[in-house]
Write an enzyme that holds these catalytic residues in place. Structure first.
Site, PDB file in Angstrom:
ATOM      1  N   ASN A 168       0.826  -0.907   0.240  1.00 37.82           N
ATOM      2  CA  ASN A 168       0.147  -0.054  -0.004  1.00 37.82           C
ATOM      3  C   ASN A 168       0.689   1.198   0.026  1.00 37.82           C
ATOM      4  OD1 ASN A 168       0.759  -0.920   2.839  1.00 37.82           O
ATOM      5  ND2 ASN A 168      -0.425   0.393   3.213  1.00 37.82           N
ATOM      6  N   GLU A 213       4.889  -4.298  12.517  1.00 42.13           N
ATOM      7  CA  GLU A 213       3.481  -3.639  12.046  1.00 42.13           C
ATOM      8  C   GLU A 213       2.743  -4.000  11.615  1.00 42.13           C
ATOM      9  OE1 GLU A 213       1.248  -0.982  10.272  1.00 42.13           O
ATOM     10  OE2 GLU A 213       2.282   0.890   9.720  1.00 42.13           O
ATOM     11  N   CYS A 233      -3.062   1.022   7.284  1.00 36.39           N
ATOM     12  CA  CYS A 233      -3.241   0.592   8.530  1.00 36.39           C
ATOM     13  C   CYS A 233      -3.640   1.179   8.924  1.00 36.39           C
ATOM     14  CB  CYS A 233      -2.182  -0.045   8.710  1.00 36.39           C
ATOM     15  SG  CYS A 233      -0.943   1.160   8.078  1.00 36.39           S
ATOM     16  N   GLU A 235       8.408   2.705  14.358  1.00 32.96           N
ATOM     17  CA  GLU A 235       9.169   3.253  13.562  1.00 32.96           C
ATOM     18  C   GLU A 235       8.949   4.780  14.175  1.00 32.96           C
ATOM     19  OE1 GLU A 235       6.097   2.261   9.797  1.00 32.96           O
ATOM     20  OE2 GLU A 235       7.713   0.984   9.809  1.00 32.96           O
TER      21      GLU A 235
END
Length: 504
Positions: A160, A257, A291, A470
């Site tokens: 994505n 993640e 997400c 992150e």
């Protein structure tokens, strides 16, 4: 070949792996087709990476890692900035290619690509400020901290945001002195290959960045490889569990993640039009394929009817079509399987009694897009916590609206379920905003906005949304092993077995 003419839609492009700084033919002949999601046509192909291909890439990274780790941080930083400059020069081509491969509208991709060099520049900057600490401790000893890179890191990236999420991981890993092997999603593997080639152009040494394409076989071989010392995955929760288990078997650290079912809490103290616009962005940017897509909209009952009406009107006005057209708001989803899953959620929501207020049926599109993977932007109201649409991640342009009465009810609804990645709170009451945020279990929360990202902003979740971070110092330090050194400063050595005194 340093730069491919990647933007011509009439050209079918077949890529090799990129290993040790050069384009590298695969061990086998199997190839994976990559589709243009707007037309359903095959536009690209990449090798179906094998365990032998992965081993070759890991060995290249392993050979390069000591030299890269020994490179002065100033030089590593200079090379990261050189890659950032190259990305800026090629931004238009990169945005066009990402748009074609992912189906995201070109306006979205241009905005996203414009910020990507910031991650390389940010980590190039902060690594120069990495400092240890020291203490004089009891018994005549001096102790200090030190950092060293893991060595070879596996980066498993999604479809994505093929470049954005890769650069988030890559910038921290390289700044810390690691070499990497990248396994991009089989649905969008092309731009990571180009990024690796451009990194070689920028002067990053051969073997520091390697890309092996393919599916589950390549991914499993990479996470299980004995020379991989750190794993960083962005993907689905089911994949995350498998990767975490493989890493645990070898006691290798992970950053994961994973999935999300992001709530937006809209209080009646919010600016109504602003909250509607924010919901439109949260739910439908990237066709709902992020997400932290705002898929569960929780609206206080006092403004619920007005919110539903205004949101439905704006969703119906969204333009769906060719991602290359600057006026397009909503492109296709990534694959036929994703399209069918989203349409299945629409059918199930109808069957379970949710009230359809926008979308729900395919839109009329030009003939050249008839075979594309399009899902109409869709909104259901009166969705209850028992319904599938409230609980399960759709990963597409289908969102739900649920009414609530009290602050306690809003928090309970937002925290329902196993995911804990993102959330946003919409209100002009700052005290209410603070109280609500303090009770949310999401790792990333926005107030009166959604899905804003920055190299300095920590990003990560818990539960079925994974663990680790992150961005920011946390990301840099996750790519480093922290240790300590203790030096005796006392003149006399305490020989314990000769009756001396020791502390420890």
């Amino acid at each position: 070949m340093a730069f491919f003419p990647v933007t011509d839609p009439a050209v079918r492009q077949d890529f090799p792996h990129h290993i040790a700084g050069v384009w590298s033919a695969p061990e086998g002949t199997a190839r994976r087709r990559v589709f243009d999601p707007a037309t359903g046509a095959v536009r690209w192909s990449v090798p179906e990476g094998s365990a032998a291909d992965v081993d070759r890439a890991v060995r290249a990274a392993s050979a390069a890692a000591p030299g890269w780790a020994a490179t002065d941080p100033d030089e590593r930083a200079r090379l990261l900035r050189a890659l950032a400059a190259l990305l800026r020069e090629r931004m238009a081509d990169l945005a066009a290619l990402e748009s074609a491969i992912t189906g995201r509208p070109i306006r979205e991709m241009r905005a996203q690509m414009a910020r990507i060099p910031e991650w390389l520049e940010y980590f190039a900057g902060i690594v120069l400020g990495l400092e240890g600490g020291s203490n004089q401790v009891k018994g005549g000893f001096l102790t200090w901290t030190r950092y060293r890179p893991h060595g070879v890191c596996a980066l498993l990236t999604p479809w994505n945001h093929p470049i954005l999420i890769l650069v988030k991981k890559l910038s921290a890993a390289l700044a810390a002195g690691n070499a990497v092997v990248i396994k991009p999603s089989e649905l969008a593997p092309v731009t990571p290959l180009l990024l690796s080639a451009w990194a070689a152009e920028a002067g990053i040494p051969p073997g520091v960045i390697n890309v092996v394409t393919g599916g589950a076989e390549a991914g499993a071989a990479l996470v299980a490889h004995p020379e991989v010392a750190h794993i960083d995955l962005t993907g689905g929760t089911a994949t995350g569990r498998r990767v975490a288990a493989a890493a645990a078997e070898r006691l290798v650290p992970c950053t994961l993640e994973l999935g999300g079912k992001t709530p937006l809490i809209v209080y009646d103290s919010a600016d109504l039009d602003e909250a509607v616009a924010g919901t439109l962005f949260a739910g439908f940017v990237a066709a709902g394929q992020t997400c932290v897509s705002g898929s569960r909209i929780l609206v206080q009952r006092g403004i619920y009817d007005a919110f539903c009406r205004k949101l439905a009107e704006r969703v119906e006005r969204l333009t769906q079509g060719d991602p290359a057209d600057p006026v397009t708001n909503i492109g296709p989803v990534i694959s036929a399987a994703s399209r069918d899953r989203c349409l299945g959620h629409i059918d199930k929501a109808k069957a379970e009694g949710a009230r359809l207020i926008a979308g729900g049926t395919p839109r009329t599109l030009p003939p050249e897009l008839a075979a594309g993977f399009f899902v109409p932007p869709t909104v259901f109201a009166d969705v209850t916590p028992e319904m599938t649409l409230f609980r399960e991640e759709v990963f597409g342009p289908v969102i739900s609206l649920t009414a609530f009465d009290t602050e306690d009810e809003a928090v309970a609804l937002a925290n329902a379920g196993p995911f804990a990645l993102g959330a946003s709170v919409w209100t002009r009451d700052i005290l209410l905003a603070h109280r609500t945020v303090a009770r949310l279990k999401a790792g990333v929360v926005w107030i009166n906005d959604h899905h804003k990202n920055d190299p300095r902003s920590i990003w990560g979740g818990s539960g079925d949304s994974g663990y680790g971070h992150e961005n920011g110092w946390d990301a840099l330090k996750s790519y480093l092993i922290k240790g300590s050194v203790t030096l005796r400063t006392a003149q006399d050595f305490g020989d314990w077995f000769a009756g001396g005194k020791r502390y420890g």
